[in-house]
Write a protein that holds these residues in place. Structure first.
Motif, PDB file in Angstrom:
ATOM      1  N   LYS A  74       7.859  62.099 -63.101  1.00 41.05           N
ATOM      2  CA  LYS A  74       7.767  60.827 -63.247  1.00 41.05           C
ATOM      3  C   LYS A  74       8.901  60.282 -63.618  1.00 41.05           C
ATOM      4  N   ASP A  75       9.445  60.742 -64.788  1.00 42.79           N
ATOM      5  CA  ASP A  75      10.707  60.325 -65.775  1.00 42.79           C
ATOM      6  C   ASP A  75      11.846  60.499 -64.651  1.00 42.79           C
ATOM      7  N   LYS A  76      11.762  61.642 -63.840  1.00 41.41           N
ATOM      8  CA  LYS A  76      12.867  61.830 -62.779  1.00 41.41           C
ATOM      9  C   LYS A  76      13.099  60.699 -61.932  1.00 41.41           C
ATOM     10  N   GLY A 104      24.507  70.257 -73.202  1.00 45.12           N
ATOM     11  CA  GLY A 104      23.383  69.827 -72.145  1.00 45.12           C
ATOM     12  C   GLY A 104      24.126  70.028 -70.868  1.00 45.12           C
ATOM     13  N   SER A 105      23.182  70.549 -70.151  1.00 45.13           N
ATOM     14  CA  SER A 105      23.634  70.834 -68.645  1.00 45.13           C
ATOM     15  C   SER A 105      23.641  69.414 -67.868  1.00 45.13           C
ATOM     16  N   ASN A 106      23.957  69.543 -66.574  1.00 41.97           N
ATOM     17  CA  ASN A 106      24.012  68.183 -65.729  1.00 41.97           C
ATOM     18  C   ASN A 106      22.583  68.044 -65.111  1.00 41.97           C
ATOM     19  N   PHE A 107      21.756  67.535 -65.989  1.00 42.74           N
ATOM     20  CA  PHE A 107      20.295  67.304 -65.986  1.00 42.74           C
ATOM     21  C   PHE A 107      20.079  65.553 -66.132  1.00 42.74           C
ATOM     22  N   PHE A 108      19.158  65.161 -65.379  1.00 44.26           N
ATOM     23  CA  PHE A 108      19.181  63.766 -65.622  1.00 44.26           C
ATOM     24  C   PHE A 108      19.161  63.027 -66.942  1.00 44.26           C
ATOM     25  N   ALA A 109      18.186  63.806 -67.821  1.00 43.07           N
ATOM     26  CA  ALA A 109      17.912  63.112 -68.978  1.00 43.07           C
ATOM     27  C   ALA A 109      19.209  63.350 -69.947  1.00 43.07           C
ATOM     28  N   GLY A 138      27.673  72.643 -65.499  1.00 45.16           N
ATOM     29  CA  GLY A 138      27.565  71.568 -64.353  1.00 45.16           C
ATOM     30  C   GLY A 138      28.160  70.320 -64.699  1.00 45.16           C
ATOM     31  N   MET A 139      28.466  70.165 -66.107  1.00 42.51           N
ATOM     32  CA  MET A 139      29.057  68.875 -66.673  1.00 42.51           C
ATOM     33  C   MET A 139      30.300  68.470 -66.210  1.00 42.51           C
ATOM     34  N   ASN A 140      30.981  69.820 -65.730  1.00 42.25           N
ATOM     35  CA  ASN A 140      32.530  69.449 -65.279  1.00 42.25           C
ATOM     36  C   ASN A 140      32.397  68.731 -64.186  1.00 42.25           C
ATOM     37  N   THR A 141      31.463  68.520 -63.201  1.00 44.71           N
ATOM     38  CA  THR A 141      31.570  67.454 -62.224  1.00 44.71           C
ATOM     39  C   THR A 141      31.476  66.276 -62.623  1.00 44.71           C
ATOM     40  N   LEU A 142      31.309  65.688 -64.086  1.00 44.74           N
ATOM     41  CA  LEU A 142      31.212  64.457 -64.428  1.00 44.74           C
ATOM     42  C   LEU A 142      32.659  64.355 -65.202  1.00 44.74           C
ATOM     43  N   LYS A 143      33.330  65.501 -65.238  1.00 45.09           N
ATOM     44  CA  LYS A 143      34.666  65.221 -66.239  1.00 45.09           C
ATOM     45  C   LYS A 143      35.456  63.951 -65.882  1.00 45.09           C
ATOM     46  N   GLU A 144      35.907  63.731 -64.750  1.00 39.51           N
ATOM     47  CA  GLU A 144      36.918  62.578 -64.419  1.00 39.51           C
ATOM     48  C   GLU A 144      36.247  61.311 -64.737  1.00 39.51           C
ATOM     49  N   GLU A 145      34.832  61.241 -64.352  1.00 36.51           N
ATOM     50  CA  GLU A 145      34.371  60.053 -64.705  1.00 36.51           C
ATOM     51  C   GLU A 145      34.240  59.696 -66.284  1.00 36.51           C
ATOM     52  N   LEU A 146      33.622  60.522 -67.069  1.00 36.71           N
ATOM     53  CA  LEU A 146      33.635  60.552 -68.296  1.00 36.71           C
ATOM     54  C   LEU A 146      34.765  60.447 -69.188  1.00 36.71           C
ATOM     55  N   GLU A 147      35.919  61.201 -68.816  1.00 36.38           N
ATOM     56  CA  GLU A 147      37.173  61.263 -69.509  1.00 36.38           C
ATOM     57  C   GLU A 147      37.880  59.985 -69.355  1.00 36.38           C
ATOM     58  N   ILE A 182      18.818  61.953 -76.610  1.00 35.05           N
ATOM     59  CA  ILE A 182      17.967  62.097 -75.458  1.00 35.05           C
ATOM     60  C   ILE A 182      16.626  61.057 -75.521  1.00 35.05           C
ATOM     61  N   PHE A 183      16.391  60.462 -74.477  1.00 37.51           N
ATOM     62  CA  PHE A 183      15.405  59.418 -74.445  1.00 37.51           C
ATOM     63  C   PHE A 183      14.465  59.848 -73.357  1.00 37.51           C
ATOM     64  N   LYS A 184      14.485  60.877 -72.556  1.00 37.83           N
ATOM     65  CA  LYS A 184      13.345  61.009 -71.938  1.00 37.83           C
ATOM     66  C   LYS A 184      13.211  62.602 -71.743  1.00 37.83           C
TER      67      LYS A 184
END
Length: 357
Positions: free
Chosen positions: A118-120, A200-205, A231-240, A269-271
């Motif tokens: 439901k949270d996802k 934290g891993s690349n997980f929605f929460a 999996g967080m490396n997939t967000l590296k460019e966006e976040l940095e 973490i909120f969810k």
């Protein structure tokens, strides 16, 4: 020594995540009391197979081959107790009870999966809606066909009662095997700026939480933010690209070294459901933690001694600006050893298993 059949998702596949760590913990503790036969379910199947299993409310990867393996192991080893390490394996629990109603089934709920999906849906979209009836029916089957239900914390126990009108038989908190290395802590020098660590891993929460922190807190504090997780490396460019204060490492071989380098840990973490593995891990490494109510859910501790409870922008900003970081937090380490190490729950589980005989 008695035999037990242990059924779980394949926790030996090299993917490091919280579920795997808890499953490994459960296996290691049970091995103190039983000879264990294992059935490991592999989720690396075709998208079509996953879709069919989900659509027809069948536990993932529970096919004819697995049915035969379970049947053979039970008959050949005269199995009378089965540990099912996932609440979504209700179809499997039903199969085993139909096979032999005298077998005692223990099901371990890592969280309340129905609530998780439901949270996802709220974060990732309505495409996840197919998982709601699948999770609801399989968790209901787990409750119906199990002789003992174990959850991680009181909240999950209350949620079981609210959704399914049944409570657990045992609360067994999330614990980890001790990997603390005191010598490693000693060799790490001071940082030029306070170094915050998010794990934290690349997980929605996790993604939702760290993006919120970057957008709302990071611009107001003079720190370096290190982000570690599979999996967080997939967000590296966006976040940095959001700030020069950010460094995304993704998966690292030695997470202990990153904890040692950090002045404090953040957990925005909120969810979620269950308990947070990374909170236990940060306690294990003796770190100061600034986290939300969700990050600390299920943990019995004093927030102000571990770090601080922060549920909004100002609370995070203020506590970081106070600059009172205890890099080696003895209280955090004490809480881990006394309540959240594997050894701390072994006796509790042993007594519960004894009572069920």
């Amino acid at each position: 020594m008695k035999k037990i059949l242990f059924i779980s998702k394949n926790y030996k596949d090299g993917i490091i995540n919280g579920g795997n760590e808890v499953t490994r913990r459960n296996f290691e503790i049970l091995s103190n009391f039983f000879d264990i036969e294992e059935v490991l379910l592999d989720y690396k199947v075709s998208i079509l197979k996953k879709f069919k299993d989900t659509l027809f409310l069948n536990s993932l990867s529970f096919d004819k081959e697995i049915k035969f393996k379970i049947f053979r192991l039970i008959k050949e080893n005269n199995i009378k107790e089965v540990w099912i390490d996932n609440s979504l394996y209700g179809t499997i629990a039903k199969f085993i009870k139909k096979l032999d109603s005298t077998i005692k089934i223990i099901t371990f709920f890592h969280n309340i999966e129905y609530l998780y999906f439901k949270d996802k849906i709220k974060v990732e979209g309505i495409q996840n809606s197919i998982m709601l009836p699948y999770s609801y029916i399989n968790e209901k089957r787990s409750l119906k066909y199990s002789d003992k239900i174990i959850v991680l914390n009181s909240r999950d126990n209350d949620t079981l009662k609210k959704i399914y009108s049944k409570k657990a038989d045992l609360i067994l908190p999330l614990t980890l095997k001790d990997k603390y290395n005191e010598e490693k802590i000693k060799i790490v020098g001071n940082n030029k700026k306070p170094r915050a660590l998010f794990v934290g891993s690349n997980f929605f929460a996790n993604v939702e939480g760290i993006k919120w922190f970057i957008d709302n807190v990071l611009p107001e504090v003079d720190i370096e933010l290190i982000i570690v997780g599979s999996g967080m490396n997939t967000l590296k460019e966006e976040l940095e690209n959001k700030s020069s204060k950010i460094k995304v490492l993704g998966f690292v071989d030695d997470i202990g070294l990153e904890y040692a380098k950090a002045d404090f840990v953040i957990a925005p973490i909120f969810k979620g459901s269950g308990m947070k593995t990374k909170t236990t891990e940060a306690l294990m490494y003796g770190k100061t933690i600034f986290g939300t109510t969700e990050a600390f859910e299920g943990f019995e501790l004093e927030y102000f001694r571990v770090g601080a409870l922060c549920n909004n922008q100002n609370e995070f900003i203020n506590v970081i600006k106070e600059n009172k970081f205890n890099r080696n937090n003895e209280y955090s380490r004490y809480i881990y050893l006394s309540k959240y190490s594997n050894e701390s729950v072994t006796l509790k589980l042993a007594l519960s298993l004894k009572r069920s005989e």
